[in-house]
Design a protein around this motif. Structure first.
Motif, short mmCIF file in Angstrom:
data_model
loop_
_atom_site.label_atom_id
_atom_site.label_comp_id
_atom_site.label_asym_id
_atom_site.label_seq_id
_atom_site.Cartn_x
_atom_site.Cartn_y
_atom_site.Cartn_z
N ALA A 160 -58.75 0.66 19.49
CA ALA A 160 -57.30 0.62 19.35
C ALA A 160 -56.78 2.04 19.14
O ALA A 160 -57.42 2.86 18.47
CB ALA A 160 -56.90 -0.27 18.19
N PHE A 161 -55.60 2.31 19.71
CA PHE A 161 -55.06 3.66 19.70
C PHE A 161 -53.58 3.64 19.30
O PHE A 161 -52.86 2.69 19.58
CB PHE A 161 -55.15 4.30 21.09
N GLU A 162 -53.18 4.72 18.66
CA GLU A 162 -51.76 4.96 18.43
C GLU A 162 -51.37 6.15 19.30
O GLU A 162 -52.09 7.15 19.37
CB GLU A 162 -51.48 5.26 16.96
N VAL A 163 -50.24 6.02 19.99
CA VAL A 163 -49.82 7.02 20.96
C VAL A 163 -48.62 7.78 20.42
O VAL A 163 -47.61 7.18 20.02
CB VAL A 163 -49.46 6.36 22.31
N ALA A 164 -48.73 9.11 20.40
CA ALA A 164 -47.62 9.93 19.92
C ALA A 164 -46.42 9.78 20.87
O ALA A 164 -46.58 9.63 22.08
CB ALA A 164 -48.06 11.39 19.83
N GLU A 165 -45.24 9.84 20.29
CA GLU A 165 -44.03 9.70 21.09
C GLU A 165 -42.93 10.54 20.46
O GLU A 165 -42.71 10.48 19.24
CB GLU A 165 -43.61 8.24 21.17
N ASP A 166 -42.22 11.32 21.28
CA ASP A 166 -41.16 12.15 20.72
C ASP A 166 -39.85 11.39 20.65
O ASP A 166 -39.77 10.21 21.03
CB ASP A 166 -41.02 13.46 21.50
N ALA A 167 -38.83 12.04 20.17
CA ALA A 167 -37.54 11.39 19.95
C ALA A 167 -36.90 10.89 21.24
O ALA A 167 -36.06 9.98 21.22
CB ALA A 167 -36.59 12.35 19.23
N ASP A 168 -37.31 11.47 22.37
CA ASP A 168 -36.77 11.06 23.66
C ASP A 168 -37.59 9.96 24.32
O ASP A 168 -37.31 9.57 25.46
CB ASP A 168 -36.68 12.26 24.60
N GLY A 169 -38.63 9.48 23.63
CA GLY A 169 -39.47 8.42 24.18
C GLY A 169 -40.57 8.91 25.08
O GLY A 169 -41.25 8.11 25.73
N LYS A 170 -40.77 10.23 25.14
CA LYS A 170 -41.85 10.78 25.97
C LYS A 170 -43.18 10.66 25.23
O LYS A 170 -43.30 11.11 24.08
CB LYS A 170 -41.56 12.24 26.32
N ARG A 171 -44.16 10.06 25.89
CA ARG A 171 -45.46 9.84 25.24
C ARG A 171 -46.33 11.08 25.32
O ARG A 171 -46.32 11.82 26.31
CB ARG A 171 -46.18 8.65 25.88
N GLY A 172 -47.13 11.23 24.24
CA GLY A 172 -48.04 12.37 24.17
C GLY A 172 -49.48 11.92 24.04
O GLY A 172 -49.93 10.99 24.72
#
Length: 507
Positions: free
Chosen positions: A461-473
């Motif tokens: 299982a993973f958690e995906v970083a996401e910025d304020a604009d919804g862009k995934r990292g």
């Protein structure tokens, strides 16, 4: 016409036909033994060869009920004698439906009338065990607010008591309508059997006159029965009414009922009958029966293909401080959507929608079966399912992938969350107790992802970083579970989210 008796005027447009007297031999049927006035005998099994032709040849058993002067409940013209008006009626129920027949002694037969509800005709009422109505209430994420009285709105809905009171009046009327639809009224007309509230005829009906009266036969197919909460069906309430017109006037003249205590649409005043051979319905009868037991607010329409439930629930909605959701709301559950997941010999594992949840959704069940015999069940909720063979049976992985709170309420109630439950099914179809396995998410608003190998030996299982604009990292591993074939259990590892810019182990 007295209030509460007979056919509603707007619905009664059915009685037309030829009233010519037929030359038929006088029958001796009315001399046969029959139950006393006020009682009823519901025959089990529709007579072999039954046909609604008005001849009554197939009715060899004793009549179900009799009616005469003692059964008059309305009408200005009183019954003077058995020849003036009396009747014997046969009722027989089976999985096909309800067959009705009768012979009426009537010195003046009037099968037509300018006002159809006043012509000579027969009506039948039918009610079956009803679902339980939830209390009048609205539910938020913090409380169930009971509103049995309109005045309760002043205390349970301080935000907008006027809006609550308008809702209360609307729901009170709606609840009465929902319950009234569970009591069915049928008119046996020369053009067919009519269920009020439905368009057109639902089954055949036939009247045949003879010197001194008339005979009739009709059929109510099971698909035109009212909905019920009972399966197998064993308890039936039935009532027969007889309307007589001698003068053919604009007013109802004589009205008999098989129940002297009759009240319009009040099933408690009908005849209560318990079947010695309960009727089973549905494509998968045992599943239907189990599903009904689990939810008192559920009902179905009887019939061989019965697999659709309507469930009355007070649906919870977050932040509902003033009521907006109907009480009850109606959730549809389709028992016919059965998904096969695997087999071990003659034991099949399936998943199927089975119950309504408190949020307006539908819970699926994990079911093991032999043919249509249920061996074991487990509530899946909304979990996804992955299955692989694992001796001696099947290995099942349940995956929850949704918000951390079912209603999305609270500080992080809408935060994405994924976690797992491991279940085994043995060769006899018995399920193990689910073992919880940690996943990812539930503490931030970041998206989550997961991977599962086809043989279920590796889960990540993973958690995906996401910025304020919804862009995934970057994708960060938070948990890993590796199946150990020797122990039959998972070895679990959890990982802290790395500090920004730090490397992590993803192997």
């Amino acid at each position: 016409m007295p209030e509460g008796l007979g056919v509603p005027h707007a619905a009664a447009v059915f009685f037309r036909g030829n009233n010519a007297m037929l030359t038929l031999p006088t029958t001796l049927l009315l001399l046969a033994a029959a139950p006393s006035s006020g009682s009823v005998q519901l025959h089990e099994g529709v007579p072999a060869g039954f046909k609604a032709d008005g001849k009554l040849d197939e009715w060899t058993q004793r009549p179900s009920l009799t009616m005469g002067a003692a059964n008059q409940v309305a009408g200005a013209l009183k019954v003077a004698s058995p020849q003036d008006l009396s009747a014997k009626v046969w009722l027989a129920v089976g999985p096909e439906g309800l067959a009705i027949a009768g012979e009426v002694l009537d010195d003046k037969v009037q099968l037509t009338n300018k006002k159809d509800i006043n012509a000579d005709h027969v009506e039948v009422w039918l009610a079956l065990p009803q679902p339980k109505m939830p209390p009048l209430a609205f539910i938020s994420h913090v409380a169930e607010n009971l509103v049995p009285k309109e005045s309760d709105c002043d205390t349970v809905s301080e935000v907008d008591p006027a809006k609550c009171k308008a809702w209360w009046k609307q729901q009170t009327a709606r609840r009465k309508q929902l319950q009234s639809e569970l009591v069915a009224q049928y008119a046996l007309s020369p053009k067919g059997t009519i269920r009020f509230g439905l368009n057109g005829s639902v089954g055949p009906a036939r009247y045949e006159t003879f010197p001194g009266g008339y005979r009739f036969e009709a059929f109510i197919p099971v698909g035109a029965f009212p909905r019920t909460a009972q399966a197998p069906l064993r308890d039936v309430r039935v009532l027969v009414d007889l309307v007589d017109s001698d003068e053919g006037g604009a007013k109802q003249e004589t009205f008999l009922s098989s129940s002297p205590k009759r009240k319009f649409a009040d099933a408690s005043t009908f005849h209560a009958v318990t079947l010695t051979k309960p009727l089973r319905f549905g494509k998968w009868p045992e599943l239907l029966e189990w599903s009904l037991k689990e939810q008192p607010g559920a009902s179905y329409l009887p019939g061989p293909g019965a697999d659709a439930l309507q469930v009355w629930v007070n649906r919870a909605e977050a932040y509902q401080f003033s009521p907006t959701v109907p009480s009850p709301d109606v959730t549809q559950v389709d028992l016919g959507t059965v998904t096969s997941l695997g087999k071990v010999g003659d034991v099949e594992l399936v998943s199927v929608p089975a119950t309504a949840d408190e949020y307006g959704g539908v819970n699926r069940w994990l079911v093991s079966r032999k043919g249509q015999t249920i061996l074991h069940m487990q509530n899946l909720g909304n979990d996804q399912v992955k299955v692989t063979p694992r001796a001696p049976g099947l290995h099942v992985l349940r995956v929850y992938d949704g918000p951390s709170s079912p209603m999305g309420s609270g500080a992080c109630g809408a935060c994405p969350l994924v976690f797992f439950r491991s279940v085994t099914m043995d060769a006899q179809g018995k399920f193990s107790k689910p073992v919880d396995l940690e996943g990812a998410g539930g503490r931030t608003g970041n998206p989550v992802e997961y991977t599962v190998s086809a043989d279920l030996t590796r889960i990540e299982a993973f958690e995906v970083a996401e910025d304020a604009d919804g862009k995934r990292g970057a994708k960060h591993l938070t948990s890993r579970h590796t199946f150990d074939a020797k122990t039959g259990k998972y070895t679990s590892e959890t990982f802290e989210l790395p500090e920004e810019g730090a490397a992590e182990d993803t192997k």
